[in-house]
Design an enzyme around this catalytic site. Structure first.
Site, short mmCIF file in Angstrom:
data_model
loop_
_atom_site.label_atom_id
_atom_site.label_comp_id
_atom_site.label_asym_id
_atom_site.label_seq_id
_atom_site.Cartn_x
_atom_site.Cartn_y
_atom_site.Cartn_z
CD GLU A 36 -3.05 -0.31 0.00
OE1 GLU A 36 -3.18 -0.08 -1.19
OE2 GLU A 36 -3.80 -1.30 0.48
CG HIS A 37 0.00 4.90 0.42
ND1 HIS A 37 -0.07 6.14 0.12
CD2 HIS A 37 -1.09 4.51 1.02
CE1 HIS A 37 -1.33 6.48 0.56
NE2 HIS A 37 -2.02 5.50 1.04
CG ASP A 39 0.61 3.28 -6.30
OD1 ASP A 39 1.02 4.05 -5.43
OD2 ASP A 39 -0.43 3.09 -6.90
N GLY A 125 -15.64 6.13 -2.38
CA GLY A 125 -14.99 6.23 -0.74
C GLY A 125 -14.59 5.19 0.01
N GLY A 127 -12.20 3.03 -1.14
CA GLY A 127 -10.82 2.25 -1.20
C GLY A 127 -10.92 1.29 -2.27
CB SER A 129 -9.99 1.49 -7.52
OG SER A 129 -9.02 2.09 -8.18
CB SER A 131 -11.72 7.72 -9.25
OG SER A 131 -10.63 7.11 -8.28
CD GLU A 161 -7.70 9.49 -9.63
OE1 GLU A 161 -8.38 8.85 -10.58
OE2 GLU A 161 -8.05 9.97 -8.54
CG ASP A 173 -6.26 2.74 -7.67
OD1 ASP A 173 -5.51 2.04 -7.16
OD2 ASP A 173 -6.35 3.83 -7.38
C1 GLA Z 1 -5.02 4.98 -3.94
C2 GLA Z 1 -3.89 5.48 -5.35
C3 GLA Z 1 -3.17 4.38 -5.39
C4 GLA Z 1 -2.43 3.88 -4.36
C5 GLA Z 1 -3.34 3.51 -3.17
C6 GLA Z 1 -2.44 3.21 -1.77
O1 GLA Z 1 -5.66 4.01 -4.04
O2 GLA Z 1 -4.84 5.78 -6.31
O3 GLA Z 1 -2.29 5.01 -6.51
O4 GLA Z 1 -1.42 4.70 -3.89
O5 GLA Z 1 -4.05 4.91 -2.97
O6 GLA Z 1 -1.73 2.19 -2.07
#
Ligand code: GLA
Length: 386
Positions: A36-37, A39, A125, A127, A129, A131, A161, A173
């Site tokens: 997570e975080h 990418d 909202g 998590g 994805s 969007s 984005e 995503d």
């Molecule tokens: C959001 C971002 C992704 C990624 C996640 C965390 O979904 O769009 O690119 O950074 O947070 O892993």
């Protein structure tokens, strides 16, 4: 709400008149299993694409515009096709559609007047994805039969984005929405932009639990984290000048020099470096059918987000703590950007019913909110479906 293609086509005809038969495109949401975080730090991520998806119906029109109706929001907008290249964001759902349209125009793909109906079953909202699902479904629909490499479509969605919607997110995503595969997780290398599919154990269910909270902090904190990681890289370069991103640093190297990094960026770096390593570790555990190890990696990842990256919240921590006490639950962690949204849980198939009822009772008792449960079967990536 689950959608069926026939209903979307019917809605399209009701909205825009029954002229030509629309084409229909689908792009999935995703749930990230670990990494997570990582990418935007060019590390690894490990998402699966979901059955839950965004659908876009599209047909050519004669009014000179791109006209778009969102079934979910119940609102419509239109823009002359020749103004798309200079379009500006307005801070609402339409930015996802318009951002993609503008990026296509800027990439040299001419757009012609058309009507679009957007309908998504990916909760916003959460998590999961929502969007990227809109962006990728829109990109596929506007491209139609014109070919763009799948990776370029994912990158175009990410540009929409970051440059139009204004969130400096990584590639995960959009990549997952394009490259999803039935039955498999996608191990993505966010530096080389390549991936491997990893089959998941069959006697394991992936359950997402929606806390139904999303704390406002979300997008400003996302920016802060991106900046803190850059600060950490700058501090690490004092010892290792060749380092370009946190991806370049092993945990062993980091531990040798961590004292020289200021406290906050140090914690952020520790999360990113350790969670990147947990991606190949989880893939190896999945291949070895080591469910216990998979669960341990989930919990370690959650602790790392909770204490080092500091992106969790009370509701999510509660869902994780309760879940891991339920027999048959191997592991639980928050998934996605943070500050609410969903947890993702590894659950033995015969424990799913108890898992849902115990967690629902506990969460309602504590927060007065009924959580939503999603059984996440890895699904296919974006495509035209009719
Ligand atoms: C959001 C971002 C992704 C990624 C996640 C965390 O979904 O769009 O690119 O950074 O947070 O892993």
């Amino acid at each position: 709400m689950a959608l069926v293609p026939g209903e979307i086509v019917k809605l399209f005809k009701e909205r825009f008149g029954s002229g030509s038969e629309p084409e229909l495109y689908r792009a999935p949401g995703r749930v990230n299993l670990i990494g997570e975080h990582t990418d935007y730090n060019l590390g690894y991520v490990f998402p699966i694409a979901l059955e839950m998806a965004c659908y876009v119906a599209i047909a050519p029109a004669k009014h000179g515009k791109l006209r778009v109706y969102s079934r979910d929001v119940g609102s419509e907008f239109a823009i002359p096709v020749n103004e798309i290249g200079e379009a500006k964001p307005v801070g609402s759902w339409r930015d996802y559609v318009l951002g993609v349209a503008r990026e296509l125009v800027r990439a040299g793909v001419p757009l012609t007047p058309c009507d679009l109906l957007v309908a998504s079953e990916v909760p916003t909202g959460s998590g999961l994805s929502s969007s990227a699902a809109i962006e990728i479904a829109t990109a596929f629909a506007l491209l139609g039969s014109r070919h763009l490499k799948p990776l370029d479509i994912a990158l175009l969605g990410q540009r929409a984005e970051s440059q139009f919607v204004g969130v400096p997110s990584g590639i995960m995503d959009q990549y997952a929405s394009v490259f999803g595969r039935k039955g498999a997780a996608i191990q993505i290398d966010c530096r080389s932009l390549t991936h491997k599919y990893v089959e998941l154990p069959h006697d394991l269910r992936i359950m997402a639990v929606n806390s139904l909270v999303k704390h406002e902090l979300g997008s400003s904190a996302y920016r802060d984290r991106v900046a803190e990681c850059q600060t950490a890289v700058a501090a690490i370069q004092e010892s290792y000048p060749e380092v370009k991103s946190l991806r370049d640093v092993s945990l062993a190297q980091f531990e040798q020099i961590e004292e020289s990094i200021p406290a906050v960026p140090r914690r952020r770096a520790r999360h990113v470096i350790s969670d990147t390593q947990r991606v190949p570790d989880l893939a190896a555990a999945a291949r070895a059918h080591d469910l216990r190890k998979m669960g341990e990696l989930f919990v370690a990842s959650h602790r790392s987000m909770q204490y080092d990256y500091e992106i969790s919240c009370d509701e999510i921590d509660f869902l994780v703590e309760r879940a891991i006490k339920i027999p048959g639950v191997y592991g639980a962690r928050m998934t996605g950007g943070g500050f609410g949204g969903c947890t993702v849980n590894l659950v033995a198939p015969d424990a799913v019913a108890d898992f849902e009822s115990e967690l629902k009772t506990a969460y309602m008792g504590r927060f007065g909110i009924e959580p939503a449960f999603y059984d996440c079967e890895p699904a296919a990536g974006a495509a035209r479906i009719a």
